[in-house]
Scaffold this motif. Sequence first.
Motif, PDB file in Angstrom:
ATOM      1  N   ASP B  73       0.627  -1.366  -0.042  1.00 40.96           N
ATOM      2  CA  ASP B  73       0.047   0.180  -0.137  1.00 40.96           C
ATOM      3  C   ASP B  73       0.793   1.272   0.014  1.00 40.96           C
ATOM      4  O   ASP B  73       0.179   2.315  -0.370  1.00 40.96           O
ATOM      5  CB  ASP B  73      -1.036  -0.120   1.373  1.00 40.96           C
ATOM      6  N   VAL B  74       2.079   1.080   0.211  1.00 36.59           N
ATOM      7  CA  VAL B  74       2.998   2.209   0.429  1.00 36.59           C
ATOM      8  C   VAL B  74       3.086   2.870  -0.758  1.00 36.59           C
ATOM      9  O   VAL B  74       2.760   4.418  -0.517  1.00 36.59           O
ATOM     10  CB  VAL B  74       4.366   1.579   0.981  1.00 36.59           C
ATOM     11  N   ALA B  75       3.347   2.485  -1.969  1.00 35.62           N
ATOM     12  CA  ALA B  75       3.363   3.364  -2.996  1.00 35.62           C
ATOM     13  C   ALA B  75       2.125   4.247  -3.235  1.00 35.62           C
ATOM     14  O   ALA B  75       1.999   5.491  -3.454  1.00 35.62           O
ATOM     15  CB  ALA B  75       3.377   2.477  -4.255  1.00 35.62           C
ATOM     16  N   ASP B  76       1.005   3.686  -3.113  1.00 37.75           N
ATOM     17  CA  ASP B  76      -0.340   4.436  -3.115  1.00 37.75           C
ATOM     18  C   ASP B  76      -0.312   5.501  -2.173  1.00 37.75           C
ATOM     19  O   ASP B  76      -0.826   6.681  -2.463  1.00 37.75           O
ATOM     20  CB  ASP B  76      -1.680   3.408  -2.981  1.00 37.75           C
ATOM     21  N   ILE B  77      -0.214   5.522  -0.878  1.00 37.22           N
ATOM     22  CA  ILE B  77      -0.033   6.359   0.010  1.00 37.22           C
ATOM     23  C   ILE B  77       0.831   7.736  -0.328  1.00 37.22           C
ATOM     24  O   ILE B  77       0.554   8.674  -0.455  1.00 37.22           O
ATOM     25  CB  ILE B  77       0.437   5.862   1.361  1.00 37.22           C
ATOM     26  N   VAL B  78       1.889   7.163  -0.836  1.00 37.72           N
ATOM     27  CA  VAL B  78       2.807   8.285  -1.329  1.00 37.72           C
ATOM     28  C   VAL B  78       2.328   8.918  -2.411  1.00 37.72           C
ATOM     29  O   VAL B  78       2.584  10.275  -2.680  1.00 37.72           O
ATOM     30  CB  VAL B  78       4.351   7.807  -1.285  1.00 37.72           C
ATOM     31  N   ALA B  79       2.136   8.188  -3.677  1.00 38.42           N
ATOM     32  CA  ALA B  79       1.748   8.633  -4.837  1.00 38.42           C
ATOM     33  C   ALA B  79       0.488   9.561  -4.813  1.00 38.42           C
ATOM     34  O   ALA B  79       0.544  11.002  -5.275  1.00 38.42           O
ATOM     35  CB  ALA B  79       1.881   7.814  -5.862  1.00 38.42           C
ATOM     36  N   GLN B  80      -0.501   8.777  -4.211  1.00 40.33           N
ATOM     37  CA  GLN B  80      -1.649   9.477  -3.962  1.00 40.33           C
ATOM     38  C   GLN B  80      -1.919  10.648  -3.138  1.00 40.33           C
ATOM     39  O   GLN B  80      -2.333  11.677  -3.539  1.00 40.33           O
ATOM     40  CB  GLN B  80      -2.910   8.528  -3.868  1.00 40.33           C
ATOM     41  N   HIS B  81      -1.674  10.293  -1.864  1.00 44.02           N
ATOM     42  CA  HIS B  81      -1.777  11.087  -0.895  1.00 44.02           C
ATOM     43  C   HIS B  81      -0.823  12.114  -0.718  1.00 44.02           C
ATOM     44  O   HIS B  81      -1.154  13.466  -0.887  1.00 44.02           O
ATOM     45  CB  HIS B  81      -1.727  10.598   0.436  1.00 44.02           C
ATOM     46  N   ARG B  83       1.975  13.296  -2.983  1.00 39.97           N
ATOM     47  CA  ARG B  83       2.155  13.824  -4.188  1.00 39.97           C
ATOM     48  C   ARG B  83       0.825  14.645  -4.657  1.00 39.97           C
ATOM     49  O   ARG B  83       0.717  15.819  -4.877  1.00 39.97           O
ATOM     50  CB  ARG B  83       2.712  12.937  -5.253  1.00 39.97           C
ATOM     51  N   ASP B  84      -0.342  13.721  -4.866  1.00 41.48           N
ATOM     52  CA  ASP B  84      -1.533  14.431  -5.328  1.00 41.48           C
ATOM     53  C   ASP B  84      -2.470  15.105  -4.490  1.00 41.48           C
ATOM     54  O   ASP B  84      -3.548  15.740  -5.005  1.00 41.48           O
ATOM     55  CB  ASP B  84      -2.180  13.340  -6.285  1.00 41.48           C
ATOM     56  N   GLY B  85      -2.098  14.901  -2.893  1.00 39.87           N
ATOM     57  CA  GLY B  85      -3.336  15.151  -2.193  1.00 39.87           C
ATOM     58  C   GLY B  85      -4.497  14.580  -1.994  1.00 39.87           C
ATOM     59  O   GLY B  85      -5.383  15.407  -1.732  1.00 39.87           O
ATOM     60  N   ARG B  86      -4.642  13.369  -2.488  1.00 43.46           N
ATOM     61  CA  ARG B  86      -5.938  12.747  -2.416  1.00 43.46           C
ATOM     62  C   ARG B  86      -5.815  11.360  -1.474  1.00 43.46           C
ATOM     63  O   ARG B  86      -5.021  10.902  -1.813  1.00 43.46           O
ATOM     64  CB  ARG B  86      -6.456  12.131  -3.745  1.00 43.46           C
ATOM     65  N   PRO B  87      -6.517  11.431  -0.426  1.00 45.75           N
ATOM     66  CA  PRO B  87      -6.457  10.297   0.380  1.00 45.75           C
ATOM     67  C   PRO B  87      -6.731   8.927  -0.387  1.00 45.75           C
ATOM     68  O   PRO B  87      -7.631   9.319  -1.248  1.00 45.75           O
ATOM     69  CB  PRO B  87      -7.578  10.741   1.551  1.00 45.75           C
TER      70      PRO B  87
END
Lengths: 136, 595
Positions: B73-81, B83-87
């Motif tokens: 899940d780590v990649a999603d947390i970093v990329a989405q949250h 970088r893009d500011g979306r939880p």
Amino acid sequence: MERLTREGLRALREEQARVLRREDGAAAAAELVVGMATCGIAAGAQATREALAAEIERNHVKGVRIRQTGCMGLCHAEPTVEVMVEGMPTVVYGRVDAETARRIVLQHIIGRQLLDDRVYDKPAADLVPGAGPSGE
Amino acid sequence: MGYRTFILVCGGEACEGGGSAALVEALTREVREQGLEDVAQVVKAGCFGFCGQGPVVKVLPDESVYVKVQPWDVADIVAQHVRDGRPVERLLCDRSRNRERTRVEVPDYYQKQFRIVLRNCGVIDPESIDEYIAREGYAALDRALFDLDPEGIIDELRRSGLRGRGGAGFPTWQKWVFTRNAPGDEKYVICNADEGDPGAYMDRSTLEGDPHSILEAMAIAGRATGAARGFIYIRAEYPLAIRRLEMAIEQARARGLLGRDILGSGFDFDIEIRLGAGAFVCGEETALIASIEGKRGMPIPRPPFPAVRGLWGRPTVINNVETLANIPVILLKGGDWFASIGTKDSTGTKVFALTGKVNNSGLIEVPMGTTLREIVTDIGGGIPGGRAFKAVQTGGPSGGVIPADFLDTPIEYASLQELGSIMGSVGMIVMDEEDCMVDVNKFYLEFAVDESCGKCAPCRVGGRTMTNVLDRIARGAGQESDIDQLREIGHAMQKASLCGLGQTAPNPVLSTLRYFREEYNAHVFDRRCPSRKCRDLVVFYILPEKCIGCGLCARRCPVHCIEGERRKVHVIDQAQCIKCGECYTACKFDAVSQK
């Protein structure tokens, strides 16, 4: 202190709420709240508070206010210090001995980084909206 | 300039077991690989609670809480949250369950705790009346003086469903009505701050953290019942609470919030502090009144109740600290608001001092109806060292134990009583497999015997006799009839004792006889203490077939009673052994056994 009337009480509340929210003219850029109930004091909160004050003075940091408060409930992590710095999320640090207190000043207030292995969670949401020091 | 996002990874025991250390590394690496190391900081944090759903990751400043986070899940947390500011929606914790117990409008929250009584503790400076006023302090008194008549105040309280938090759970509004309707022009309000149960410190913390809330509530009680004087009965062993109360009373008088003509309303009310010497029985209301009057702290039979004949024979309303701390909030937010928190018959919240074998000991406040499991595992962070949960003791020397089978019982007045415990103004002590029920009960019973005032025979003689029987059982000299005798004396004390102290003193024993009978049987019939706590019953010995002669046990033994040559079987000298169990824990080959 003067005796209040009903109107005086309400005016004082508005004024003091602004101070607590740090919206008054003399607002501090940072605020440190040390838990000073029996549990905190027994765990060394007095030394923590003194170390915070000394380190702030040693580094000539301006605009920091230190306040005391009662028990936040984190007995397993006393002494606790809540740190509010402009532009940083408000966090609660636990197990704050004098050494950690100095690191809070250097790393958090001056360096604008969180300390590792010391951040705890506030136990509950604030019931008094708009009147909390965090201005929720 | 500086970090924008902070990723906190829970470092509690359960989350560490679930791989939180690896998560910290993975997140740090991912942040660096995505070139965000100047934007986000990854930090290991303390326990966040919800240990059942770990590992937990919290992202600041937006306070998103992710549960059951796995390395992928780590990649999603970093990329989405980051970088893009979306939880990352699929990982967010479910906050809806909390709403089931608190159906009121509050800021979005995810914690199990809900703070009404402790609303200002840890927030305001308790030595500053201005900070209390800033957070709606004395606004309820304002309303009680100008917008409501006494009936209106009591009606608000009636609709709130608030019941006494001190023990018996009597509806607070009824106490106030009885006192209001009792004939007499001089009436009193008493705050019972005589907190004496072992392991309990809720009232002390409330008084130390928010003394004005109690003063305000007492003044409201005065207005509702027609009293002009109040007394706070507090034990002298709480010096900080006393000092802060004294300061608070001084400041309130100076501000015209106590004394004559409060806020120009024409209502007079003042408060005095009375110090107790620390006798447990003085928490009982009639004994407390006797103590304030300067007499020996001994209970008298009721009725007449203090509401009719109390302090100096005048109608008196007595409420406990926690009960009072709820009252300003009830008047400000309304009785209906309060009644929508908790369960139907137990409204509002309850404060517990959570101690014992639990990772996060602390002062907690939860909505009524919260289960013991949520308290022990989610708030308490589970039991240290991965040991097994055995029981929770609630109600101190007046309560009982609740075993593992009932962990999912919602905490309410009725459910606790059904299980043989009480709500009480007390702590919640978590016990694990290493705690012996006979041993724990000896402690509580000896406490009650020490604190018995000696006025009535059932308590004075019954308590002593029960202690003797328990002591016999713990020494391995128990007889089959002992268990029946404990039960008989216990029931007699419950029925015939004069006050609550004696009536409830047998509760810990009776409740453990109900749930842990086999443990008593082991002591009586097998002369064995399963938890290895009752020293007289434990024998440590070394199994020759397992001992390799490393000598570790001999070096650890504090009385040097283990002998043996290197690489040869060691032997414990039973005559010298103090049964501390050091050898048992030290041996890496399970060669030390106990029976």
